[in-house]
Write a protein that holds these residues in place. Sequence first.
Motif, PDB file in Angstrom:
ATOM      1  N   HIS A   1       0.847  -1.196   0.000  1.00 35.97           N
ATOM      2  CA  HIS A   1       0.000   0.000   0.000  1.00 35.97           C
ATOM      3  C   HIS A   1       0.874   1.234   0.000  1.00 35.97           C
ATOM      4  O   HIS A   1       0.984   1.922   1.025  1.00 35.97           O
ATOM      5  CB  HIS A   1      -0.918  -0.001   1.234  1.00 35.97           C
ATOM      6  N   PRO A   2       1.520   1.533  -1.122  1.00 38.71           N
ATOM      7  CA  PRO A   2       2.425   2.693  -1.133  1.00 38.71           C
ATOM      8  C   PRO A   2       1.666   3.999  -0.883  1.00 38.71           C
ATOM      9  O   PRO A   2       0.596   4.216  -1.432  1.00 38.71           O
ATOM     10  CB  PRO A   2       3.040   2.649  -2.532  1.00 38.71           C
ATOM     11  N   ARG A   3       2.243   4.841  -0.014  1.00 45.71           N
ATOM     12  CA  ARG A   3       1.623   6.139   0.294  1.00 45.71           C
ATOM     13  C   ARG A   3       2.050   7.153  -0.774  1.00 45.71           C
ATOM     14  O   ARG A   3       3.135   7.041  -1.344  1.00 45.71           O
ATOM     15  CB  ARG A   3       2.071   6.637   1.670  1.00 45.71           C
ATOM     16  N   ASN A   4       1.227   8.148  -0.975  1.00 46.35           N
ATOM     17  CA  ASN A   4       1.530   9.232  -1.925  1.00 46.35           C
ATOM     18  C   ASN A   4       1.868   8.695  -3.316  1.00 46.35           C
ATOM     19  O   ASN A   4       2.767   9.182  -3.979  1.00 46.35           O
ATOM     20  CB  ASN A   4       2.688  10.099  -1.404  1.00 46.35           C
ATOM     21  N   PHE A   5       1.145   7.654  -3.702  1.00 47.71           N
ATOM     22  CA  PHE A   5       1.411   7.023  -4.986  1.00 47.71           C
ATOM     23  C   PHE A   5       0.526   7.644  -6.059  1.00 47.71           C
ATOM     24  O   PHE A   5      -0.676   7.773  -5.881  1.00 47.71           O
ATOM     25  CB  PHE A   5       1.143   5.519  -4.891  1.00 47.71           C
TER      26      PHE A   5
ATOM     27  N   ASP B   1      10.920  27.436  -0.070  1.00 47.91           N
ATOM     28  CA  ASP B   1      11.714  26.223  -0.228  1.00 47.91           C
ATOM     29  C   ASP B   1      11.197  25.066   0.624  1.00 47.91           C
ATOM     30  O   ASP B   1      11.968  24.221   1.064  1.00 47.91           O
ATOM     31  CB  ASP B   1      13.200  26.492   0.116  1.00 47.91           C
ATOM     32  N   ARG B   2       9.908  25.058   0.856  1.00 43.94           N
ATOM     33  CA  ARG B   2       9.326  23.978   1.647  1.00 43.94           C
ATOM     34  C   ARG B   2       8.565  23.024   0.714  1.00 43.94           C
ATOM     35  O   ARG B   2       7.897  23.477  -0.216  1.00 43.94           O
ATOM     36  CB  ARG B   2       8.380  24.564   2.712  1.00 43.94           C
ATOM     37  N   ILE B   3       8.744  21.713   0.968  1.00 47.32           N
ATOM     38  CA  ILE B   3       8.084  20.708   0.124  1.00 47.32           C
ATOM     39  C   ILE B   3       6.618  20.614   0.532  1.00 47.32           C
ATOM     40  O   ILE B   3       6.272  20.032   1.558  1.00 47.32           O
ATOM     41  CB  ILE B   3       8.784  19.330   0.241  1.00 47.32           C
ATOM     42  N   GLU B   4       5.788  21.228  -0.300  1.00 46.51           N
ATOM     43  CA  GLU B   4       4.362  21.308  -0.001  1.00 46.51           C
ATOM     44  C   GLU B   4       3.690  19.964  -0.258  1.00 46.51           C
ATOM     45  O   GLU B   4       2.878  19.490   0.513  1.00 46.51           O
ATOM     46  CB  GLU B   4       3.777  22.373  -0.926  1.00 46.51           C
ATOM     47  N   ASP B   5       4.085  19.342  -1.377  1.00 47.03           N
ATOM     48  CA  ASP B   5       3.497  18.035  -1.714  1.00 47.03           C
ATOM     49  C   ASP B   5       4.530  17.208  -2.480  1.00 47.03           C
ATOM     50  O   ASP B   5       5.395  17.766  -3.161  1.00 47.03           O
ATOM     51  CB  ASP B   5       2.226  18.218  -2.566  1.00 47.03           C
ATOM     52  N   VAL B   6       4.413  15.925  -2.326  1.00 49.77           N
ATOM     53  CA  VAL B   6       5.341  15.030  -3.013  1.00 49.77           C
ATOM     54  C   VAL B   6       4.623  13.732  -3.302  1.00 49.77           C
ATOM     55  O   VAL B   6       3.890  13.205  -2.473  1.00 49.77           O
ATOM     56  CB  VAL B   6       6.636  14.810  -2.167  1.00 49.77           C
ATOM     57  N   ARG B   7       4.790  13.249  -4.532  1.00 48.82           N
ATOM     58  CA  ARG B   7       4.177  11.980  -4.923  1.00 48.82           C
ATOM     59  C   ARG B   7       5.145  11.207  -5.806  1.00 48.82           C
ATOM     60  O   ARG B   7       6.128  11.749  -6.295  1.00 48.82           O
ATOM     61  CB  ARG B   7       2.860  12.224  -5.683  1.00 48.82           C
ATOM     62  N   PHE B   8       4.866   9.931  -5.962  1.00 50.14           N
ATOM     63  CA  PHE B   8       5.699   9.140  -6.870  1.00 50.14           C
ATOM     64  C   PHE B   8       4.850   8.095  -7.557  1.00 50.14           C
ATOM     65  O   PHE B   8       3.783   7.710  -7.090  1.00 50.14           O
ATOM     66  CB  PHE B   8       6.852   8.472  -6.109  1.00 50.14           C
ATOM     67  N   GLU B   9       5.326   7.643  -8.705  1.00 50.57           N
ATOM     68  CA  GLU B   9       4.711   6.482  -9.351  1.00 50.57           C
ATOM     69  C   GLU B   9       5.816   5.659 -10.012  1.00 50.57           C
ATOM     70  O   GLU B   9       6.933   6.139 -10.203  1.00 50.57           O
ATOM     71  CB  GLU B   9       3.636   6.895 -10.363  1.00 50.57           C
TER      72      GLU B   9
ATOM     73  N   SER C   1       7.907   5.150  -0.853  1.00 47.86           N
ATOM     74  CA  SER C   1       6.720   5.486  -0.082  1.00 47.86           C
ATOM     75  C   SER C   1       7.107   6.151   1.244  1.00 47.86           C
ATOM     76  O   SER C   1       6.556   7.189   1.617  1.00 47.86           O
ATOM     77  CB  SER C   1       5.914   4.195   0.160  1.00 47.86           C
ATOM     78  N   LEU C   2       8.062   5.534   1.939  1.00 46.49           N
ATOM     79  CA  LEU C   2       8.519   6.089   3.221  1.00 46.49           C
ATOM     80  C   LEU C   2       9.184   7.453   3.025  1.00 46.49           C
ATOM     81  O   LEU C   2       9.032   8.360   3.846  1.00 46.49           O
ATOM     82  CB  LEU C   2       9.509   5.120   3.878  1.00 46.49           C
TER      83      LEU C   2
END
Lengths: 406, 150
Positions: free
Chosen positions: B18-22, B53-61, B73-74
């Motif tokens: 269950h990867p987060r922010n996927f 310079d703050r990471i507001e959102d981050v996702r990956f696929e 995911s971590l």
Amino acid sequence: MSLDVAAVKAQFPILDQQVYGKRLVYLDNAATTQKPRAVIHAIQSFYEKDNANVHRGVHALSERATAAYEAAREKVRGLLNACSVREVVFVRGTTEAINLVAQSWGMARLRAGDEILITEMEHHSNIVPWQMLCERTGARLRVLPINDAGELCMEQLPSLLNERTKLVGVVHLSNALGTINPVAEIIRQAHAVGARVLVDGAQAAAHMPIDVQQLDCDFYATSAHKMYGPTGIGVLYAKETLLDEMPPYQGGGDMIRMVTFEHTQYNELPYKFEAGTPNIAGAIGFGAAIDWLRGLDMGEIAAHEQNMLQEATRRAKDLPGLRLVGEAKHRATVLSFTMEGIHPHDLGTILDREGVAIRAGHHCAMPVMQRFGVPATVRASLAAYNTLDDLDALFLALEKACAMFA
Amino acid sequence: MFDLKDLYQQVIVDHNKHPRNFGRLEDPSHEAEGYNPLCGDRLHVYLKVDDQDRIEDVRFEGEGCAISMASASLMTEALKGRTLEEFRALFEGFHELVTSSGDVACDETDLGKLAVLGGVRAFPSRIKCATLCWHTMKNAIERSGVARTE
């Protein structure tokens, strides 16, 4: 008679060991096979007693080294049933053999608009040299597709062959799928349009008898290390008439008859294609591996491996979530598969810790992976020394992996 | 000797499943593709960095083994809300966690949940699986392009 597997296995010192406290189960034979004592001893004995350069010295050691090196060439000739040792060129391995043909024969023969036909199941070493040749000559690379079982779509072959086809490159036994291709039929059809045929025999030579005269192939390439011999040595077989016409691949010592700054006269076959000091010990080890194989019965080896492969396939089909990649009717030595929910790379690590050595990856055949829509597969590949105990260990480890990822 | 259980801890198995922010991030300020040619792992990371310079959102696929999926995911969980400065410190800390041969010099508590990936130290062929996402992220932040772990 059937193969005495225990007696065969006892000849491989490396197999008698534990990894991570578990019995080593070596199922990565398509990558490289292990070496029997006879091969290891032949190489050691050469360095201890006969080491010298070949074709040069007048002293005793050089004469012994030359005799042993040329005796190995004769053994390779016998293995492939070539007409003459003039057709047996020692190279580093299958990859160098194919590059030699592409660079020498290909550069001399191919023109813009010509076509090279390969298949969708080729190893990168039978794709990239032809792509490089196409870039340099303006020739066009075409591809014979494979079906869902991992067999060549032979019905499409006639439409891909035409008078522009100058060369067909095809693998004899696929390293990624285990498929045994109908190379004799491909050669017959290719010759009918005037094309030459190169057979990539890297995997085949350890698992089936090879007869280049019966096949009537123009080029046959194979490597010693996949048939119980050392790494760094292989052979290019080519018909003598072709080798005669081909320009040298590399220049240097041993490949010349006479050198002046104005003109160089090349050596006779096969030395024209063997520039520099060759892998002498490797060739002698190759010869020892051929002797060792001939001491067994190739039919018995093939039958044993076929029984094991059928048993492995039967067990694989019983394992929930396992998908076989490559189910050709004619198949040997290779069980390639994926497991639902477990990446092949994770399986590779888990199996390794159980002592089971397999390959996880694309097997240098990325187009095959793309064809089957997988990033990689797990590949277990068999050799003469594998036993049912090895299959037990493989499937026990797979069940353990499933439990871990459940 | 390290056991397989040190590598495939429950947290890792869970993040793999269950990867987060996927998934894709629309309108990213930074993105990069990472590829490991050896095993075929392929990742795409997306970032939205604000003007502080703050990471507001981050996702990956992408797709890959359990280690690379869980690590990505971590990583996304750890980076959300952090500054780029903090990313660099975490990058160094994580790198040391998975590559140091002896005792880990860095403070594992600083890395939080990421510490579960410390087990890959004992599996040299798998270290690059854990670091692919971090190299890809570094590339995304520093420049666009394809990261490789070889």
